[in-house]
Design a protein around this motif. Structure first.
Motif, PDB file in Angstrom:
ATOM      1  N   ASP A 127       6.732   6.054  -4.533  1.00  0.00           N
ATOM      2  CA  ASP A 127       6.985   6.529  -5.901  1.00  0.00           C
ATOM      3  C   ASP A 127       6.868   8.049  -5.971  1.00  0.00           C
ATOM      4  O   ASP A 127       7.686   8.722  -6.587  1.00  0.00           O
ATOM      5  CB  ASP A 127       5.992   5.893  -6.880  1.00  0.00           C
ATOM      6  CG  ASP A 127       6.268   4.386  -7.032  1.00  0.00           C
ATOM      7  OD1 ASP A 127       7.396   3.966  -6.669  1.00  0.00           O
ATOM      8  OD2 ASP A 127       5.368   3.666  -7.487  1.00  0.00           O
ATOM      9  N   ALA A 128       5.870   8.572  -5.260  1.00  0.00           N
ATOM     10  CA  ALA A 128       5.635  10.020  -5.329  1.00  0.00           C
ATOM     11  C   ALA A 128       6.723  10.812  -4.605  1.00  0.00           C
ATOM     12  O   ALA A 128       6.885  12.014  -4.823  1.00  0.00           O
ATOM     13  CB  ALA A 128       4.267  10.344  -4.723  1.00  0.00           C
ATOM     14  N   THR A 129       7.475  10.152  -3.730  1.00  0.00           N
ATOM     15  CA  THR A 129       8.489  10.881  -2.944  1.00  0.00           C
ATOM     16  C   THR A 129       9.907  10.473  -3.347  1.00  0.00           C
ATOM     17  O   THR A 129      10.843  10.625  -2.567  1.00  0.00           O
ATOM     18  CB  THR A 129       8.298  10.610  -1.433  1.00  0.00           C
ATOM     19  OG1 THR A 129       8.296   9.183  -1.239  1.00  0.00           O
ATOM     20  CG2 THR A 129       7.030  11.212  -0.886  1.00  0.00           C
ATOM     21  N   GLY A 130      10.037   9.951  -4.528  1.00  0.00           N
ATOM     22  CA  GLY A 130      11.380   9.598  -5.004  1.00  0.00           C
ATOM     23  C   GLY A 130      11.900   8.303  -4.425  1.00  0.00           C
ATOM     24  O   GLY A 130      13.101   8.048  -4.466  1.00  0.00           O
ATOM     25  N   GLY A 131      11.034   7.504  -3.842  1.00  0.00           N
ATOM     26  CA  GLY A 131      11.428   6.162  -3.402  1.00  0.00           C
ATOM     27  C   GLY A 131      11.698   6.014  -1.910  1.00  0.00           C
ATOM     28  O   GLY A 131      11.821   4.893  -1.419  1.00  0.00           O
ATOM     29  N   GLU A 156       0.812  -1.234   0.000  1.00  0.00           N
ATOM     30  CA  GLU A 156       0.000   0.000   0.000  1.00  0.00           C
ATOM     31  C   GLU A 156       0.839   1.275   0.000  1.00  0.00           C
ATOM     32  O   GLU A 156       0.344   2.338  -0.367  1.00  0.00           O
ATOM     33  CB  GLU A 156      -0.900   0.081   1.251  1.00  0.00           C
ATOM     34  CG  GLU A 156      -1.937  -0.994   1.380  1.00  0.00           C
ATOM     35  CD  GLU A 156      -1.425  -2.139   2.243  1.00  0.00           C
ATOM     36  OE1 GLU A 156      -0.409  -2.770   1.852  1.00  0.00           O
ATOM     37  OE2 GLU A 156      -2.022  -2.402   3.289  1.00  0.00           O
ATOM     38  N   ILE A 157       2.090   1.204   0.456  1.00  0.00           N
ATOM     39  CA  ILE A 157       2.846   2.459   0.501  1.00  0.00           C
ATOM     40  C   ILE A 157       3.623   2.705  -0.800  1.00  0.00           C
ATOM     41  O   ILE A 157       4.308   3.703  -0.941  1.00  0.00           O
ATOM     42  CB  ILE A 157       3.810   2.531   1.715  1.00  0.00           C
ATOM     43  CG1 ILE A 157       4.913   1.449   1.629  1.00  0.00           C
ATOM     44  CG2 ILE A 157       3.063   2.453   3.034  1.00  0.00           C
ATOM     45  CD1 ILE A 157       6.034   1.672   2.651  1.00  0.00           C
ATOM     46  N   ARG A 158       3.506   1.790  -1.734  1.00  0.00           N
ATOM     47  CA  ARG A 158       4.253   1.938  -2.991  1.00  0.00           C
ATOM     48  C   ARG A 158       3.964   3.278  -3.679  1.00  0.00           C
ATOM     49  O   ARG A 158       4.898   4.004  -4.044  1.00  0.00           O
ATOM     50  CB  ARG A 158       3.920   0.729  -3.894  1.00  0.00           C
ATOM     51  CG  ARG A 158       4.582   0.626  -5.229  1.00  0.00           C
ATOM     52  CD  ARG A 158       6.071   0.865  -5.318  1.00  0.00           C
ATOM     53  NE  ARG A 158       6.939   0.079  -4.462  1.00  0.00           N
ATOM     54  CZ  ARG A 158       8.203   0.416  -4.185  1.00  0.00           C
ATOM     55  NH1 ARG A 158       8.727   1.535  -4.649  1.00  0.00           N
ATOM     56  NH2 ARG A 158       8.940  -0.342  -3.422  1.00  0.00           N
ATOM     57  N   GLY A 164      11.050  -0.733   1.056  1.00  0.00           N
ATOM     58  CA  GLY A 164       9.690  -1.054   0.625  1.00  0.00           C
ATOM     59  C   GLY A 164       8.721  -1.261   1.784  1.00  0.00           C
ATOM     60  O   GLY A 164       7.528  -1.446   1.601  1.00  0.00           O
ATOM     61  N   GLY A 165       9.227  -1.227   2.986  1.00  0.00           N
ATOM     62  CA  GLY A 165       8.374  -1.321   4.177  1.00  0.00           C
ATOM     63  C   GLY A 165       8.582  -0.091   5.037  1.00  0.00           C
ATOM     64  O   GLY A 165       8.959   0.980   4.546  1.00  0.00           O
ATOM     65  N   LEU A 166       8.351  -0.256   6.336  1.00  0.00           N
ATOM     66  CA  LEU A 166       8.507   0.885   7.247  1.00  0.00           C
ATOM     67  C   LEU A 166       9.451   0.527   8.383  1.00  0.00           C
ATOM     68  O   LEU A 166       9.618  -0.655   8.726  1.00  0.00           O
ATOM     69  CB  LEU A 166       7.146   1.289   7.825  1.00  0.00           C
ATOM     70  CG  LEU A 166       6.151   1.926   6.849  1.00  0.00           C
ATOM     71  CD1 LEU A 166       4.786   2.060   7.507  1.00  0.00           C
ATOM     72  CD2 LEU A 166       6.638   3.301   6.381  1.00  0.00           C
ATOM     73  N   LEU A 167      10.043   1.569   8.960  1.00  0.00           N
ATOM     74  CA  LEU A 167      10.906   1.416  10.146  1.00  0.00           C
ATOM     75  C   LEU A 167      10.220   2.164  11.279  1.00  0.00           C
ATOM     76  O   LEU A 167       9.758   3.294  11.085  1.00  0.00           O
ATOM     77  CB  LEU A 167      12.273   2.014   9.836  1.00  0.00           C
ATOM     78  CG  LEU A 167      13.353   2.042  10.926  1.00  0.00           C
ATOM     79  CD1 LEU A 167      14.744   2.103  10.270  1.00  0.00           C
ATOM     80  CD2 LEU A 167      13.211   3.218  11.886  1.00  0.00           C
TER      81      LEU A 167
END
Ligand SMILES: Cc1cc2nc3c(=O)[nH]c(=O)nc-3n(C[C@H](O)[C@H](O)[C@H](O)COP(=O)(O)OP(=O)(O)OC[C@H]3O[C@@H](n4cnc5c(N)ncnc54)[C@H](O)[C@@H]3O)c2cc1C
Length: 859
Positions: free
Chosen positions: A244-248, A238-240, A267-270
């Motif tokens: 993408d919108a924030t430059g990765g 879901e955060i893809r 690709g996940g969260l910390l």
């Protein structure tokens, strides 16, 4: 493996991000005969498992400035070293969960203005645009910092080390320094299994082992490691779109209320947490065989933080956990780094307790290199200086404070807040008497100090706030009692440096910028460094022995700076005794700490109280007899006097700007003196007052204070202390004090900025709303310090402190502005100070609000 050299100018112990930065900055400053020793591989302490987050924001603007420098350095460092630092400047959203936190963010935003920081106050809806998975209802507003982000800790460390090597420094890995010994010639032997290096300077950058390295030289550094956890989730599809919108790399967020921070990773969260149930690590000793290891995760300890995260950022609730990292890193009792020269051990430097190495390491390295190569850190590092701690910071004290600090890492620090851990520690003999009088206590340099005296029957607690607290009305009464009658305040917390011996006068004449007074007199004396910057402001008093005339000098100054000044005094004594330096004969120096207790009485009736207790001390024994009239005992006189049965040293001086006396006695006599003065003062309505009232009265007079108006970045000419700098002796010959040439040049050139006093035109109650519309007009608040000062629509300076002058009924601020704006010829009324987001009109005051001629003090 390259051979270990036998000597070097400087040895840096420790190859974490801090040691590598110190080495790099030393080579930049021209010290290339420098060697770094690392017990294992670079980063083998805390650094390798750091989350790599970096921020420019900090409650202390001086620390913020160093953080900004660090973040900005990485681009150049990459170019210079050819090593990638993995920099991702994603920007960060600081989320406020309540009005107080929003005040804190507003304050940080305003403070950032004169540092050139481009933060922006934003609404919750705007924050949600940046962090789409937050739940808006948990927040009230936010601050956007475009310069936050993250780096690769290992890349940064290797980049520093590579660039330093390219400049000529050496890095020796797998080289454990297991002892450090000072030689009779003052040089240091750093002993390793591969040989001994003799050096002029060594720097303890031992990180997790900095305590152990300190112990090799007999010092106990006030630092302790804490376990810290962050978790990494599996990929979250879901955060893809957001990535993408924030430059990765997404955007970072700090949720202060939840004590958590979050950002995107692989690709996940910390998610990082500062848990309330925090756990120290290796409390007594860090094992030398601890390497690049992780600690066992403790999910139970994480559970409360996870619960908050699930509520505030529900995306976490469904995410799989890929890994939990648990690692130790060190903290000082106040959470700031511990840097600088070690008192009494020439050539021994520390740079440890750096809890945010990726944000602070660069600035720490730069100031250390400046300090070591020029004698001046080049920045205002007061809040990080190792000298802010004294002998009272035992390991148990450190443990209590570090745990308090860790569990409050993201909590709001209020300007009038006194944190409870490790207290009370030092108390003076009259503690119980003041406590019975309902004192509200603060702690300063380990000593309990009365801030104000709550009314009978009410809880002696101050409400913490950015606005006016429940102390306001009571402090007004204390001030009124002093200005109209007499008040008593304890002054034991002042620093008292005692100098005796045949060389003492010559030494002080070299160290202090004013002439040393004749016996029986006191003088205000700034102390300067070699660049003519202000490193102390003292009252120096001379007492002569009535029998042999031997002089004793009492140098009275700021209590919090006792260790800072002790370090300087010891350094000067050592160098002047070594090279003659115009100082014949021995000097005995002793900081008296709590051995000497102080009580001060002030107000128009203070003389009557003193006259009622002074005994018939013989003038021939250095006393005045019972005559304490102005003729017999003038402003800035100091005498030995018997007060009742108590032999005391009494000086006619007070920080209240009124008639007043400071009485100094051995601690064992303080209770007796207190009872005596209170009894004698009863007919005059004597009232106890505390530091808050003293502060209020200094604003009446525009008196500056150490660590706010007077700091090592200002000159006497800027700070208004130039009239206390005597370039010549009384016979007209040139004096030869430290900093003289620089002070003379600064005087001739005229200052670029000046310290001024301002009053808020609204009296303390703002009539406008804050930029973001969330501070309503009408809530009384005063300047706190570090706010930007505007003039003609531009930020031209900063406030150093502020508060309400109850006697003058004015909300006051002091601060530095360009000399032209401070000139009396410039209209005094085009200024504003930005308090909690509201730009409030202020008027410059060119003379004290109270007693401008000084008749009350001198008469
Ligand atoms: C889980 C976790 C997450 C973190 N996240 C962040 C973050 O996001 N951002 C951030 O800024 N900070 C973060 N930190 C903190 C960061 O790791 C520290 O601020 C930083 O690593 C301190 O660096 P240092 O060089 O002072 O100490 P260390 O990294 O401990 O380095 C000290 C080095 O000295 C060596 N050494 C010690 N004694 C000797 C000796 N006698 N002889 C030779 N060598 C010796 C050691 O082997 C070690 O390599 C985090 C820490 C942890 C544990």
């Amino acid at each position: 493996m390259a051979d270990l050299p036998e000597s070097a100018q400087v040895v840096v112990i420790g190859g974490g991000v801090v040691g590598a930065s110190v080495l790099y900055h030393l080579t930049k400053a021209g010290w290339t005969d420098a060697i770094l020793l690392e017990r294992r591989e670079l980063t083998a302490g805390s650094t390798w498992h750091a989350a790599g987050g970096m921020h420019t924001l900090n409650g202390d603007p001086n620390v913020a400035a160093l953080q900004r420098y660090t973040v900005q350095l990485y681009e150049d460092l990459e170019k210079e070293s050819g090593v990638s630092c993995g920099v991702h400047l994603t920007g960060e959203v600081m989320l406020a969960d309540d009005a107080d936190r929003m005040d804190w963010l507003r304050m940080a935003h305003a403070r950032g203005r004169y540092l050139g920081m481009e933060t922006e106050l934003i609404s919750v809806a705007e924050a949600a645009e940046k962090i789409p998975f937050l739940v808006e209802e948990h927040f009230v507003g936010a601050l956007w910092d475009p310069v936050g982000g993250h780096v690769d800790p290992s890349g940064v460390t290797h980049a520093y080390a590579t660039a330093a090597r390219m400049a000529g420094a050496q890095v020796h890995r797998n080289t454990w320094a297991h002892d450090v010994v000072q030689r009779p010639d003052g040089l240091w032997d750093v002993v390793t299994e591969r040989g001994t290096i003799t050096c002029e300077h060594f720097v303890n950058c031992g990180g997790l082992w900095a305590r152990e390295v300190g112990r090799m030289c007999g010092i106990e550094l006030p630092i302790l490691a804490m376990e810290h956890m962050y978790l990494l989730t599996e990929e979250i599809p879901e955060i893809r779109p957001w990535l993408d919108a924030t430059g990765g790399y997404g955007i970072g967020a700090v949720d202060f209320g939840g004590e958590i921070y979050t950002r995107a990773e692989a690709g996940g969260l910390l998610l990082g947490t500062y848990e309330q149930a925090c756990v120290p690590w290796s409390e007594r000793e860090t094992p030398w065989d601890f390497g690049s290891q992780l600690l066992a995760p403790d999910l139970e300890r994480l559970a409360p933080s996870l619960a908050v995260a699930f509520e505030h950022f529900p995306i976490y609730a469904d995410a799989g956990i890929r890994q939990v990292i648990n690692g130790p890193f060190t903290f000082a009792p106040d959470g700031n780094p511990v840097i600088g020269p070690v008192r009494g051990q020439r050539g021994h430097w520390v740079a440890c307790g750096v809890m945010a190495g990726l944000s602070q390491g660069g600035g720490v390295g730069l100031s250390m290199a400046n300090w070591m190569t020029t004698g001046d850190p080049g920045f205002d590092v007061w809040g990080m200086d190792v000298a802010r701690f004294g002998d009272w910071t035992t390991p148990s004290y450190t443990r209590a404070k570090v745990m308090e600090n860790y569990s409050r890492r993201f909590s709001i620090s209020f300007p009038n807040e006194e944190l409870p851990a490790a207290r009370p520690l030092h108390t003076s003999p009259i503690y119980d008497r003041l406590d019975d009088a309902n004192a509200v206590w603060g702690s300063s340099y380990g000593l309990e100090t009365a801030l104000w005296f709550q009314q009978d029957g009410a809880e002696p607690i101050e409400d913490v706030t950015y606005h006016r607290s429940n102390a306001f009305d009571v402090v007004a009464e204390e001030v009124h009692a002093v200005r109209t009658g007499v008040g008593l305040i304890e002054t034991t917390g002042f620093a008292k440096h005692q100098f005796t011996g045949p060389g003492a006068r010559a030494l002080l004449d070299r160290v202090l910028a004013n002439r040393i007074p004749a016996p029986g007199r006191m003088a205000l004396a700034p102390m300067l460094n070699h660049d003519g910057k202000l490193i102390g402001d003292f009252t120096v008093a001379t007492l002569a022995d009535p029998f042999d005339g031997a002089e004793t000098f009492l140098v009275l100054g700021s209590g919090v700076a006792e260790g800072y000044h002790e370090r300087w005094f010891r350094e000067q004594i050592a160098s002047h005794l070594a090279d003659g330096g115009g100082c014949d004969g021995d000097v005995n120096y002793r900081p008296l700490g709590t051995e000497l207790a102080g009580l001060s009485i002030a107000g128009p009736k203070a003389r009557d109280v003193l006259a009622a207790v002074v005994g018939p001390t013989s003038p021939s024994s250095g006393g005045t007899g019972s005559d304490v009239s102005t003729d017999a005992f003038a402003f800035r006189d100091i005498q030995r006097m018997d007060l009742g049965m108590v032999p005391a040293i009494v000086g006619r001086i007070t920080f209240t700007g009124d008639l007043g006396y400071e009485c100094w006695v051995p601690t064992s006599l303080q209770q007796r003196l207190f009872d005596l003065l209170m009894e004698a003062g009863e007919p005059y309505g004597i009232r106890l007052f505390g530091l808050r009232a003293l502060d209020s009265m200094r604003f009446d007079k525009g008196f500056g204070g150490w660590a706010s108006e007077f700091r090592p970045i200002y000159t006497p000419a800027e700070s208004g202390l130039d009239s206390f700098v005597a370039l010549t002796s009384s016979d007209g010959s040139d004096r030869n004090f430290i900093g003289r040439d620089a002070a003379a040049a600064a005087r001739a050139a005229g200052p670029e900025r000046r310290l001024c006093t301002f009053t808020l035109d609204d009296g303390g109650t703002p009539t406008g709303n804050s930029d973001d519309g969330t501070t309503e007009s009408g809530t009384a608040s005063d300047v706190l310090g570090d706010e930007p000062i505007w003039h003609g629509g531009e930020v031209v300076g900063w406030a150093t402190s502020g508060g309400y002058a109850h006697w003058s009924q004015a909300s006051c601020a002091m601060g530095y502005v360009p000399a032209a704006a401070a000139d009396p010829a410039t209209p005094p009324d085009a200024f504003e100070i930005e308090v909690l987001g509201v730009r409030r009109p202020v008027t410059r005051r060119d003379e004290p609000l109270f007693d401008p001629t000084g008749i009350r003090m001198r008469g």
